[in-house]
Design a protein around this motif. Structure first.
Motif, PDB file in Angstrom:
ATOM      1  N   ALA A 184       0.819  -1.219   0.000  1.00 24.87           N
ATOM      2  CA  ALA A 184       0.000   0.000   0.000  1.00 24.87           C
ATOM      3  C   ALA A 184       0.850   1.265   0.000  1.00 24.87           C
ATOM      4  O   ALA A 184       0.346   2.348  -0.331  1.00 24.87           O
ATOM      5  N   VAL A 185       2.091   1.145   0.413  1.00 24.92           N
ATOM      6  CA  VAL A 185       2.983   2.305   0.440  1.00 24.92           C
ATOM      7  C   VAL A 185       4.217   1.967  -0.405  1.00 24.92           C
ATOM      8  O   VAL A 185       4.510   0.798  -0.667  1.00 24.92           O
ATOM      9  N   THR A 186       4.959   3.017  -0.817  1.00 21.23           N
ATOM     10  CA  THR A 186       6.079   2.821  -1.738  1.00 21.23           C
ATOM     11  C   THR A 186       7.319   3.557  -1.263  1.00 21.23           C
ATOM     12  O   THR A 186       7.228   4.690  -0.776  1.00 21.23           O
ATOM     13  N   ILE A 187       8.457   2.903  -1.423  1.00 19.94           N
ATOM     14  CA  ILE A 187       9.752   3.568  -1.264  1.00 19.94           C
ATOM     15  C   ILE A 187      10.395   3.616  -2.642  1.00 19.94           C
ATOM     16  O   ILE A 187      10.550   2.590  -3.306  1.00 19.94           O
ATOM     17  N   ALA A 188      10.750   4.824  -3.094  1.00 15.37           N
ATOM     18  CA  ALA A 188      11.369   4.998  -4.414  1.00 15.37           C
ATOM     19  C   ALA A 188      12.815   5.442  -4.241  1.00 15.37           C
ATOM     20  O   ALA A 188      13.111   6.332  -3.435  1.00 15.37           O
ATOM     21  N   VAL A 189      13.711   4.832  -4.959  1.00 17.56           N
ATOM     22  CA  VAL A 189      15.119   5.213  -4.997  1.00 17.56           C
ATOM     23  C   VAL A 189      15.403   5.722  -6.400  1.00 17.56           C
ATOM     24  O   VAL A 189      15.431   4.941  -7.357  1.00 17.56           O
ATOM     25  N   THR A 190      15.572   7.015  -6.556  1.00 22.48           N
ATOM     26  CA  THR A 190      15.682   7.594  -7.887  1.00 22.48           C
ATOM     27  C   THR A 190      16.463   8.900  -7.857  1.00 22.48           C
ATOM     28  O   THR A 190      16.444   9.617  -6.846  1.00 22.48           O
ATOM     29  N   ASP A 191      17.144   9.202  -8.957  1.00 18.12           N
ATOM     30  CA  ASP A 191      17.804  10.506  -9.072  1.00 18.12           C
ATOM     31  C   ASP A 191      16.892  11.519  -9.772  1.00 18.12           C
ATOM     32  O   ASP A 191      17.276  12.662  -9.991  1.00 18.12           O
ATOM     33  N   LYS A 192      15.673  11.099 -10.110  1.00 20.10           N
ATOM     34  CA  LYS A 192      14.718  12.006 -10.729  1.00 20.10           C
ATOM     35  C   LYS A 192      14.164  12.988  -9.689  1.00 20.10           C
ATOM     36  O   LYS A 192      14.152  12.712  -8.491  1.00 20.10           O
ATOM     37  N   SER A 193      13.676  14.102 -10.177  1.00 22.99           N
ATOM     38  CA  SER A 193      13.141  15.132  -9.290  1.00 22.99           C
ATOM     39  C   SER A 193      11.720  14.754  -8.883  1.00 22.99           C
ATOM     40  O   SER A 193      10.754  15.078  -9.569  1.00 22.99           O
ATOM     41  N   GLU A 232      17.163  20.819 -14.131  1.00 25.81           N
ATOM     42  CA  GLU A 232      15.718  20.909 -14.402  1.00 25.81           C
ATOM     43  C   GLU A 232      15.404  20.381 -15.797  1.00 25.81           C
ATOM     44  O   GLU A 232      14.418  19.648 -15.989  1.00 25.81           O
ATOM     45  N   GLN A 233      16.228  20.719 -16.761  1.00 25.21           N
ATOM     46  CA  GLN A 233      16.023  20.266 -18.136  1.00 25.21           C
ATOM     47  C   GLN A 233      16.022  18.738 -18.219  1.00 25.21           C
ATOM     48  O   GLN A 233      15.231  18.140 -18.959  1.00 25.21           O
ATOM     49  N   ALA A 234      16.909  18.096 -17.431  1.00 24.06           N
ATOM     50  CA  ALA A 234      17.014  16.638 -17.454  1.00 24.06           C
ATOM     51  C   ALA A 234      16.064  15.977 -16.461  1.00 24.06           C
ATOM     52  O   ALA A 234      16.037  14.740 -16.374  1.00 24.06           O
ATOM     53  N   GLY A 235      15.306  16.766 -15.705  1.00 17.78           N
ATOM     54  CA  GLY A 235      14.373  16.206 -14.728  1.00 17.78           C
ATOM     55  C   GLY A 235      15.061  15.544 -13.550  1.00 17.78           C
ATOM     56  O   GLY A 235      14.532  14.599 -12.957  1.00 17.78           O
ATOM     57  N   SER A 320      26.687  28.734 -21.142  1.00 16.49           N
ATOM     58  CA  SER A 320      26.196  30.093 -20.929  1.00 16.49           C
ATOM     59  C   SER A 320      27.277  31.009 -21.501  1.00 16.49           C
ATOM     60  O   SER A 320      28.207  30.542 -22.164  1.00 16.49           O
ATOM     61  N   ALA A 321      27.208  32.280 -21.234  1.00 10.44           N
ATOM     62  CA  ALA A 321      28.197  33.203 -21.806  1.00 10.44           C
ATOM     63  C   ALA A 321      29.618  32.871 -21.375  1.00 10.44           C
ATOM     64  O   ALA A 321      30.563  32.980 -22.165  1.00 10.44           O
ATOM     65  N   ASN A 322      29.782  32.438 -20.106  1.00 12.11           N
ATOM     66  CA  ASN A 322      31.132  32.247 -19.567  1.00 12.11           C
ATOM     67  C   ASN A 322      31.361  30.882 -18.926  1.00 12.11           C
ATOM     68  O   ASN A 322      32.412  30.669 -18.329  1.00 12.11           O
ATOM     69  N   ALA A 323      30.394  29.983 -19.025  1.00 16.41           N
ATOM     70  CA  ALA A 323      30.520  28.723 -18.291  1.00 16.41           C
ATOM     71  C   ALA A 323      29.949  27.560 -19.088  1.00 16.41           C
ATOM     72  O   ALA A 323      29.173  27.748 -20.031  1.00 16.41           O
ATOM     73  N   THR A 324      30.356  26.363 -18.684  1.00 11.89           N
ATOM     74  CA  THR A 324      29.816  25.130 -19.263  1.00 11.89           C
ATOM     75  C   THR A 324      29.499  24.160 -18.140  1.00 11.89           C
ATOM     76  O   THR A 324      30.102  24.218 -17.053  1.00 11.89           O
ATOM     77  N   CYS A 325      28.556  23.256 -18.391  1.00  6.79           N
ATOM     78  CA  CYS A 325      28.276  22.191 -17.438  1.00  6.79           C
ATOM     79  C   CYS A 325      27.825  20.951 -18.187  1.00  6.79           C
ATOM     80  O   CYS A 325      27.324  21.037 -19.310  1.00  6.79           O
ATOM     81  N   ALA A 326      28.020  19.791 -17.574  1.00  7.41           N
ATOM     82  CA  ALA A 326      27.564  18.509 -18.104  1.00  7.41           C
ATOM     83  C   ALA A 326      27.271  17.614 -16.917  1.00  7.41           C
ATOM     84  O   ALA A 326      27.818  17.820 -15.816  1.00  7.41           O
ATOM     85  N   ILE A 327      26.421  16.601 -17.111  1.00  6.65           N
ATOM     86  CA  ILE A 327      26.048  15.711 -16.007  1.00  6.65           C
ATOM     87  C   ILE A 327      26.191  14.266 -16.460  1.00  6.65           C
ATOM     88  O   ILE A 327      25.736  13.882 -17.545  1.00  6.65           O
ATOM     89  N   ALA A 328      26.840  13.467 -15.616  1.00  2.36           N
ATOM     90  CA  ALA A 328      26.961  12.027 -15.860  1.00  2.36           C
ATOM     91  C   ALA A 328      26.327  11.279 -14.700  1.00  2.36           C
ATOM     92  O   ALA A 328      26.299  11.772 -13.565  1.00  2.36           O
TER      93      ALA A 328
END
Length: 598
Positions: A184-193, A232-235, A320-328
């Motif tokens: 009846a109840v749930t435990i979720a393990v996720t990197d999603k938002s 946010e874009q990747a959720g 962005s104008a002066n920065a970069t980011c990536a996610i693995a």
């Protein structure tokens, strides 16, 4: 983490157990009541000290009766979701009792401590007693999305509800929770938002590596906005970010550290050679970046390097104008401490003349935090228990530049280094030499070190305190060593101090080879002040063979003086008084008597 734990020793009988607990919890400090032990920190009033630690959010392990901790902290209790762990340990180590901070890791810490001591943790939390797990205490590498829903969720489990598990986590599967596919109840393990609720608990594994790059001097807000937009874009949930990763030339970039602080994670750095190994996995390799820094991708490369060989790039480079980011994403939680290296830290620390009582709490905390110590062997020995388990780099007297270069090199490797001086590190000690070497720019890695200077009680302060108040009016300090400063320059300073009627503290007054300097200095001063002007000879201050003797400028014998002696010569107004059986004192009045007559 155990860096901030205070082990409270109230009686001498707890000394051995306190040391055993500290050995089991690297980075913890022993706080001893004044006069009952040689701990890292001394205190006088138990209640005041405990409440200050509690207010600062520091975990407390008291080797004492539970009632002592309860009575001392009762008035300080508030929101249980933010209070630090408070644990009582029997003096014989037979029982470990978590009293407060169940929501902050007290149960887990108690169990760890009990295992180390071979004793029992008295856990009374209902979910742990029934299911062998505390759902509001996720293990390292996992974060609970919202604690407020734990209580109603656990209530349903205790009432007999089954539980479904979404995702994978061994620590949950190996517990006694009533898992069922139709629960009846749930435990979720996720990197999603996702958010928790009364029937759904969400745990976020620290499985995301955020790689970043930026132009020198990029505003922190720009980099933070770029990363948050990417998540946010990747959720993805920011609570699943294990760390912020970049190339080592960015180790001193304020924006990178501001981003790490914003997300509550560590910033770690890789060399260009390490990042270049990720070239085959890059989505956007760049020849221009390679020409500039020696690898084909900073943001993507750093994210992949941290995520490991089985990690995947799930958000390619964003700009962005002066920065970069990536996610693995890694298949399991990432231990950021094992990725690359941290920004190196150099703490230049004055430990005072030698006694623990005269070492500041800041100095003790910085030594406790450090993973390696650099200094003259005697100074490292004076640290006592604080030096235990640390990597030691000892150098002889006279090897000051070699010593400081070694400290800078270690910090440039990403180490947390404590460079130890006696007295105050900024007074005839290592701090000025460290900055002198930093100014040369000899090693590029030195420029990326985070430097901090911690003051200590100087020899002139210690001598003045032992004597009374000779520094009550204007004074100066002069080193009589002409190894680094020409004697003509030193003589001019002595003549100026004599003419200005300063109290003068002479450092490095004499050695086996240098005998004439103090003789000449006293001769200059005698020409400007009365023969009965008090002189203080203070030797080995703060140590077992300390000796403080009063004489006069007319009777002072330079043969009594060596390199371990500080010589303090009073001004013409300095007075010596007797207080009967209490002894003699020397002081220099500021002129309050004249002020009261005006």
């Amino acid at each position: 983490m155990t860096d901030n734990i205070a082990i409270i020793q109230l009686g001498p009988g707890a000394a051995l157990l306190a040391a055993e607990i500290k050995a089991a919890l690297p980075g913890a400090e022993i706080h001893s009541r004044q006069g009952v032990g040689a701990g890292d920190v001394a205190f006088t009033e138990v209640g005041t000290h405990l409440r200050a630690l509690f207010a600062a959010g520091r975990p407390i392990i008291g080797i004492c009766a539970s009632a002592i901790l309860i009575r001392c902290l009762a008035g300080a209790l508030g929101d249980k979701t933010v209070e630090p762990p408070v644990i009582a340990v029997a003096e014989d180590g037979s029982a470990v009792v978590p009293l407060l901070g169940g929501h902050g890791g007290a149960n887990e810490l108690s169990q760890r401590l009990a295992r180390a001591l071979g004793s029992v943790a008295a856990i009374t939390t209902a979910s742990e007693v029934r299911f062998g797990i505390s759902l509001d205490e996720a293990p390292e590498g996992y974060r609970l999305a919202d604690r407020v829903f734990v209580k109603p969720f656990v209530a349903q489990l205790l009432a007999g509800a089954g539980c479904r598990l979404e995702g994978q986590a061994d620590w949950l599967r190996q517990s006694g929770l009533p898992f069922a596919d139709d629960g009846a109840v749930t435990i979720a393990v996720t990197d999603k938002s996702e958010q928790s609720g009364p029937h759904r608990l969400v745990y976020h594994p620290a499985s995301l590596a955020v790689g970043v790059g930026c132009a020198r001097g990029t505003e922190a807000g720009e980099l933070i906005a770029l990363v948050r937009d990417g998540l946010e874009q990747a959720g993805l949930s920011a609570q699943s970010v294990a760390g912020i990763f970049s190339i080592d030339v960015k180790a001193d970039e304020p924006a990178v550290h501001a981003l790490a602080e914003e997300l509550g994670v560590a910033a770690r750095f890789f060399t260009a050679e390490q990042l270049e190994k990720e070239k085959p996995r890059l989505a956007n390799p760049s020849a221009r970046v390679f020409a500039e820094v020696g690898c084909h991708g900073v943001a993507e490369g750093a994210a992949l390097a941290a995520a490991g060989a089985e990690g995947d790039l799930i958000l390619p480079k964003q700009k962005s104008a002066n920065a970069t980011c990536a996610i693995a994403r890694a298949p399991a939680p990432i231990d950021a401490r094992q990725c690359g290296h941290a920004r190196g830290r150099l703490a230049i620390i004055g430990i005072g003349p030698g006694t623990d009582d005269w070492r500041t709490p800041e100095a003790s905390a910085l030594v406790s935090r450090a993973d390696c110590l650099v200094g003259y062997g005697l100074y490292l020995d004076l640290l006592g228990p604080l030096a235990e388990g640390k990597e030691r780099h000892e150098f002889p007297l006279g090897a000051e530049e070699v010593r400081v270069r070694a400290a800078l090199d270690l910090a440039a490797q990403g180490r947390d280094v404590a460079l130890i001086s006696s007295g105050d590190a900024g007074i005839y000690a290592m701090a000025s030499l460290a900055f002198e070497l930093l100014a040369t720019g000899d090693a590029p890695g030195w420029a990326r070190i985070a430097v901090r200077v911690a003051p200590g009680i100087s020899a002139l302060q210690a001598a003045a305190a032992r004597a009374g108040a000779p520094l009550g009016h204007d004074f100066c300090a002069i080193s009589l060593s002409d190894l680094l400063t020409p004697w003509d320059a030193i003589r001019k300073r002595i003549e100026a101090a004599a003419a200005a009627d300063f109290v003068v503290a002479f450092y490095n007054p004499a050695s086996q080879k240098r005998r004439h300097q103090l003789v000449e200095a006293m001769s200059i001063l005698r020409a400007h002040r009365p023969g009965d002007t008090p002189v203080i000879l203070a030797r080995n201050l703060g140590r077992a063979d300390e000796r403080v003797r009063f004489t006069t400028i007319a009777a002072c014998d330079p043969d009594e003086v060596d390199m371990l002696t500080l010589v303090m010569v009073g001004a013409s107004s300095t007075r010596r008084i007797s207080q009967g059986h209490s002894g003699e004192w020397v002081f220099t009045p500021r002129g309050y008597e004249g002020k009261n007559k005006r």
